[in-house]
Motif scaffolding. Sequence first.
Motif, mmCIF file in Angstrom:
data_model
loop_
_atom_site.group_PDB
_atom_site.id
_atom_site.type_symbol
_atom_site.label_atom_id
_atom_site.label_comp_id
_atom_site.label_asym_id
_atom_site.label_seq_id
_atom_site.Cartn_x
_atom_site.Cartn_y
_atom_site.Cartn_z
ATOM 1 N N ASP A 1 83.532 26.891 -54.744
ATOM 2 C CA ASP A 1 82.807 25.637 -54.535
ATOM 3 C C ASP A 1 81.897 25.878 -53.339
ATOM 4 N N SER A 2 80.617 25.549 -53.478
ATOM 5 C CA SER A 2 79.696 25.820 -52.372
ATOM 6 C C SER A 2 78.536 24.841 -52.376
ATOM 7 N N VAL A 3 78.127 24.454 -51.167
ATOM 8 C CA VAL A 3 76.933 23.643 -50.971
ATOM 9 C C VAL A 3 75.991 24.447 -50.083
ATOM 10 N N TYR A 4 74.819 24.756 -50.591
ATOM 11 C CA TYR A 4 73.881 25.601 -49.849
ATOM 12 C C TYR A 4 73.532 24.951 -48.510
ATOM 13 N N GLY A 5 73.727 25.731 -47.446
ATOM 14 C CA GLY A 5 73.437 25.251 -46.106
ATOM 15 C C GLY A 5 74.602 24.568 -45.424
ATOM 16 N N GLU A 6 75.715 24.356 -46.171
ATOM 17 C CA GLU A 6 76.860 23.647 -45.587
ATOM 18 C C GLU A 6 78.153 24.460 -45.585
ATOM 19 N N GLY A 7 78.297 25.389 -46.513
ATOM 20 C CA GLY A 7 79.503 26.199 -46.516
ATOM 21 C C GLY A 7 80.025 26.487 -47.904
ATOM 22 N N SER A 8 81.102 27.262 -47.970
ATOM 23 C CA SER A 8 81.686 27.691 -49.246
ATOM 24 C C SER A 8 83.203 27.634 -49.181
ATOM 25 N N ASN A 9 83.811 27.503 -50.344
ATOM 26 C CA ASN A 9 85.258 27.555 -50.467
ATOM 27 C C ASN A 9 85.605 28.501 -51.605
ATOM 28 N N PHE A 10 86.183 29.653 -51.267
ATOM 29 C CA PHE A 10 86.651 30.619 -52.255
ATOM 30 C C PHE A 10 88.147 30.411 -52.438
ATOM 31 N N TYR A 11 88.600 30.288 -53.688
ATOM 32 C CA TYR A 11 90.014 30.020 -53.891
ATOM 33 C C TYR A 11 90.507 30.638 -55.196
ATOM 34 N N PHE A 12 91.825 30.828 -55.277
ATOM 35 C CA PHE A 12 92.448 31.372 -56.483
ATOM 36 C C PHE A 12 93.912 30.989 -56.483
ATOM 37 N N GLU A 13 94.560 31.164 -57.634
ATOM 38 C CA GLU A 13 95.989 30.889 -57.764
ATOM 39 C C GLU A 13 96.705 32.132 -58.268
ATOM 40 N N PRO B 1 108.965 25.690 -60.774
ATOM 41 C CA PRO B 1 109.965 25.120 -61.690
ATOM 42 C C PRO B 1 111.390 25.392 -61.206
ATOM 43 N N GLU B 2 112.247 24.400 -61.358
ATOM 44 C CA GLU B 2 113.636 24.557 -60.924
ATOM 45 C C GLU B 2 114.403 25.513 -61.823
ATOM 46 N N ASN B 3 113.988 25.607 -63.080
ATOM 47 C CA ASN B 3 114.737 26.435 -64.038
ATOM 48 C C ASN B 3 114.180 27.845 -64.179
ATOM 49 N N LEU B 4 113.117 28.170 -63.417
ATOM 50 C CA LEU B 4 112.528 29.506 -63.484
ATOM 51 C C LEU B 4 112.301 30.046 -62.075
ATOM 52 N N PRO B 5 112.546 31.354 -61.869
ATOM 53 C CA PRO B 5 112.343 31.948 -60.529
ATOM 54 C C PRO B 5 110.875 32.289 -60.278
ATOM 55 N N LEU B 6 109.993 31.301 -60.441
ATOM 56 C CA LEU B 6 108.557 31.528 -60.312
ATOM 57 C C LEU B 6 107.939 30.490 -59.375
ATOM 58 N N CYS B 7 106.834 30.879 -58.754
ATOM 59 C CA CYS B 7 106.119 29.976 -57.862
ATOM 60 C C CYS B 7 104.619 30.230 -58.001
ATOM 61 N N LYS B 8 103.873 29.187 -58.381
ATOM 62 C CA LYS B 8 102.416 29.293 -58.451
ATOM 63 C C LYS B 8 101.850 28.849 -57.101
ATOM 64 N N ILE B 9 101.028 29.719 -56.521
ATOM 65 C CA ILE B 9 100.531 29.484 -55.164
ATOM 66 C C ILE B 9 99.009 29.442 -55.156
ATOM 67 N N TYR B 10 98.470 28.482 -54.419
ATOM 68 C CA TYR B 10 97.023 28.302 -54.260
ATOM 69 C C TYR B 10 96.593 28.887 -52.914
ATOM 70 N N PHE B 11 95.600 29.782 -52.950
ATOM 71 C CA PHE B 11 95.032 30.381 -51.746
ATOM 72 C C PHE B 11 93.581 29.924 -51.612
ATOM 73 N N SER B 12 93.162 29.601 -50.398
ATOM 74 C CA SER B 12 91.796 29.137 -50.192
ATOM 75 C C SER B 12 91.262 29.607 -48.848
ATOM 76 N N VAL B 13 89.994 30.030 -48.833
ATOM 77 C CA VAL B 13 89.291 30.355 -47.589
ATOM 78 C C VAL B 13 87.999 29.531 -47.596
#
Length: 204
Positions: A124-136, A58-70
């Motif tokens: 998010d994960s598909v067995y045998g294909e991979g996984s995605n771990f993420y948070f904000e 937000p332009e009016n607040l000194p905050l930043c929401k960040i998405y992390f993913s592996v």
Amino acid sequence: LTKKKGLTLYTDIDERLPEVLIGDENHILQVLTNIMNNAVKYTPSGSVTFTVKVVEMPENLPLCKIYFSVKDTGIGIKEEDRKRLFEKFERLDREKNYSTEGTGLGMSIVVQLLQAMNSEIQLDSVYGEGSNFYFELTQSVVNRSEIGSFIERRKQIALENSHGVDFIAPDAKILIVDDVQMNLDAAYALLEDTKMQIDTAQSG
């Protein structure tokens, strides 16, 4: 560690990230290290992708929401195993993972640390294909200047912190002990040019 396993490591870092943020740097690093170690551990071949994106600033607040993913191209996780995923010492799909070391404690720590920072791990994960771990995470912004190209910034930091080896000691023996494999790899790499005989261990 990715090089040792022949995996490709991709990074996708948002150039809009602010240069200076206020947050729990050590615990964020611990969370990311554990998730990355887990991804590499359960990925026999392929790649691991680390992503950081600005979600909201937000332009009016000194905050930043960040998405992390592996995200990995590993063995994936069965739907029925997801509820048990972050329990301490729980091992999923033992038949498929019989050769994989570790207890899974690292992911339990991830859950606790993120809860303490008002966040939670998602999967998010598909067995045998991979996984995605993420948070904000929402962080306080000190300097809104954008970091720009992550690759160029890494080159600049590496150049500023570059140093030569002041000595070699081929007869010296050293033992490095750390419960995080990534830390062991980093310490080993830093000392390798000294020609010392280096042993590593993950516990006493």
